[in-house]
Enzyme design. Sequence first.
Site, PDB file in Angstrom:
ATOM      1  N   ASP A 480       0.973  -1.219  -0.168  1.00 22.38           N
ATOM      2  CA  ASP A 480       0.139   0.047  -0.021  1.00 22.38           C
ATOM      3  C   ASP A 480       0.881   1.121  -0.094  1.00 22.38           C
ATOM      4  O   ASP A 480       2.062   1.285   0.332  1.00 22.38           O
ATOM      5  CB  ASP A 480      -0.940   0.106   1.388  1.00 22.38           C
ATOM      6  CG  ASP A 480      -2.199   0.726   1.066  1.00 22.38           C
ATOM      7  OD1 ASP A 480      -2.096   1.611   0.067  1.00 22.38           O
ATOM      8  OD2 ASP A 480      -3.069   0.355   1.813  1.00 22.38           O
ATOM      9  N   ASP A 550     -10.551   2.163  -3.734  1.00 19.32           N
ATOM     10  CA  ASP A 550     -11.252   1.911  -2.285  1.00 19.32           C
ATOM     11  C   ASP A 550     -12.681   1.706  -2.387  1.00 19.32           C
ATOM     12  O   ASP A 550     -13.206   1.588  -1.293  1.00 19.32           O
ATOM     13  CB  ASP A 550     -10.694   2.613  -1.194  1.00 19.32           C
ATOM     14  CG  ASP A 550      -9.145   2.429  -0.621  1.00 19.32           C
ATOM     15  OD1 ASP A 550      -8.969   1.299  -0.840  1.00 19.32           O
ATOM     16  OD2 ASP A 550      -8.640   3.349  -0.005  1.00 19.32           O
TER      17      ASP A 550
HETATM   18  C1  DGJ Z   1      -5.829   1.943   1.942  1.00 13.47           C
HETATM   19  C2  DGJ Z   1      -6.031   0.647   1.223  1.00 13.47           C
HETATM   20  O1  DGJ Z   1      -6.719   1.071  -0.255  1.00 13.47           O
HETATM   21  C3  DGJ Z   1      -6.986  -0.519   2.049  1.00 13.47           C
HETATM   22  O2  DGJ Z   1      -7.373  -1.272   1.081  1.00 13.47           O
HETATM   23  C4  DGJ Z   1      -6.525  -0.762   3.016  1.00 13.47           C
HETATM   24  O3  DGJ Z   1      -5.450  -1.399   2.723  1.00 13.47           O
HETATM   25  C5  DGJ Z   1      -6.148   0.513   4.151  1.00 13.47           C
HETATM   26  N1  DGJ Z   1      -5.181   1.429   3.322  1.00 13.47           N
HETATM   27  C6  DGJ Z   1      -5.438   0.206   5.383  1.00 13.47           C
HETATM   28  O4  DGJ Z   1      -5.008   1.183   6.062  1.00 13.47           O
END
Ligand code: DGJ
Length: 747
Positions: A480, A550
């Site tokens: 991430d 997301d």
């Molecule tokens: C952002 C990501 O896109 C989510 O899927 C998740 O992993 C969160 N961060 C976790 O902090």
Amino acid sequence: MVQIIYEPSTRTFHLRNDFFSYIMTILPEERLGQVYFGRRLHHRKDFSHLVEYSALAMAPFRQVDEVSYSQEHQRQEYPVYGASDMRDPACEVLHPNGSRLSDFRYAGYTIAAGKPTLPGLPATYVEDEGEAMTLTITLRDPLDGLKLELLYTVFDQGGILARSVRFVNEGAETLHLTRAMSLSLDLPGADYAFVQFSGQWGRERYKKVRMLEQGIQSVGSLRGQSSHNHNPFLILQRPGTDEQQGECIGLSLVYSGNFLAQAEVSTHDETRVLLGIHPHWFDWALAPGERFQTPEAVMVYTDRGLNHMSQTFHRLYLHRLARGYWRDRPRPILLNNWEATYFDITEDKLLSIAAKAKECGVELFVLDDGWFGGRRHDHAGLGDWVASPDVLPDGITGLAERIEGMGLKFGLWFEPEMVNEDSDLYREHPDWILQTPGRPRTVGRFQHVLDFSRPEVVDRIYEMMAKILSEAKVSYVKWDMNRSITECYSAALPPERQGEVFHRYILGVYDLYERLTNRFPEVLFESCASGGGRFDPGLLYYAPQAWTSDDSDAIERLKIQYGTSYCYPIVSMGTHVSVSPNHQVGRETPLDTRANVAYFGTFGYELDLNRLSDEEQEQVKEQIRFMKTHRALFQFGTFYRLLSPFEGDGRTAWMVVSEDRREAIVGVYKVLNGANVPYSRLVLQGLDPDLCYHDSVDGLDRFGDELMSAGLITTDGSTTFMAAGRACSGDFTSLLYHLTAVDGGRD
Ligand code: DGJ
């Protein structure tokens, strides 16, 4: 068939394959000129009649070889500003005397089979030298000794030309590159639409179209990441071109940092396209003997419409950009705990979610954020990649063993590039973050960006990650990246090299990826940047799939996945079924629609299946069975966009077709229901016109020609939908048609 022809008598280069021709010639004063890019042409020794010379009013010009010659109106391969070209240039070099003027003259060429690698950078590749040919043209500035190598690789399959530029300082003084674009393309005329893919967190890569106009139109990123805002991808599309027919040029940058994609139309209606690292805050000191390699830019030309352009990118990026063990393998169906728990995790809770996932047929359980250091919330812990005993008494090793013991694979989340002030790493090395001396510091999600331009920082993160991956049974990593870069400055570099930090940062990211993927070749990496903030070809080279957004709402995902598909393969898109009402938009959608959207991607779940009713759990089991049966078709079939969510009432349709064209799956999605709606038909693509297909929805057998001409009847409430037990009367409904060739059904 690929050909790179050099005609010595006219000093003309003709690069071509079955799809396109790209022609260059040496202009007066030994400058390299662009002559033609488009549909494949017959070869001739001389294309000089396509080079127009005219001393147009107000243009500064020189009288050379009996012609009035102005760079202002000349189509050039790698133009500079400051002599007689008045437009944005491909490169700019700051000399020790303060001058920014360059003067590159033709100095020679080489032609070789295959394609060279680009050291330290992601790039497309060949597996066999016969797959491509590469032309390298050398230009040299006689005054400062700077050598330019322009690389052009023509692939055999598809209208693909990959380009990049190498700068070599063969002079005696340090030069500063303040602009070094990967590609410049001068086109005659301006009769194109400029198609960009833009958005924000939660609504990435929406398609935006405008006609080119005099002046500059551009998209780019200055956020240190390719960004949610604009994708490093652009299409120039002729009026009248649509998904099925017409001319277009796709331009894609294999890079994950700051970029600029621009088209400048002069007031004589000439178009110049530039693509490469964003010149803002870019300043690379090139000492004598040093070289600088730009990222690669990939151009795809087709005269067969946007679907064909996308399919060309898909094949290239799937088979000759992505690498390694997972490149050609169907991807595991996963369950990620993030939306099920957020930070509220205990080992027991995770095991209970995993157990239900296993019972339903899931193959991989992914533990997301919150398992390490003091990470009980998003103010602490980043940088300390050691399991927290409060959450996991037996560490990652213990949890991974238990998950594996259930018959699942285990995956783990990292955010390697970041650090919280409340972390052991930061307490030990407060100077390891990007920050500008004497200036206030900005945080994003309460975190700082580690200075990945410093090898010792990358080394330390590598050690922590490699320890976990070598000790525990980890089969998948979600990498991430949850903030943009601000106050970009490295404590490790001298003042005159601060303009290198953004690019060195990304080189550090690539280096860490390279080391981890080499050491753990069977681990599947999925990239992520708050969802789709770094969905770019650069990262696909290391991580063959990316979390698309997301925003996991199925209806939102129609636009996101549709827009993403213009450049990126279906199997590269992370797609999950999440809970309803959805966490990002609060929308309630049917469980089957959520799956019908997610099948077109890697497919997984992002919820606690224990919280579903028995009936829903049975539905999930059936969905997983269905995906396992058709996974290869969804993930590796040929993808066609049929109906755009960006037009009309948002109805969307797309389909995948198997390589032998004996099987296809069509997804049709409705947003809001209408009253008394008109008849509707969906004309399919890519089938064999002479094959008869059985349709799983209405049970009819029809030939491909009928389906691709008369189409499928998709009117709401029609007998077809009624027969399928689906009046299609609600909002957010969808249908999948599974078409299979009927044995002996060939006409
Ligand atoms: C952002 C990501 O896109 C989510 O899927 C998740 O992993 C969160 N961060 C976790 O902090």
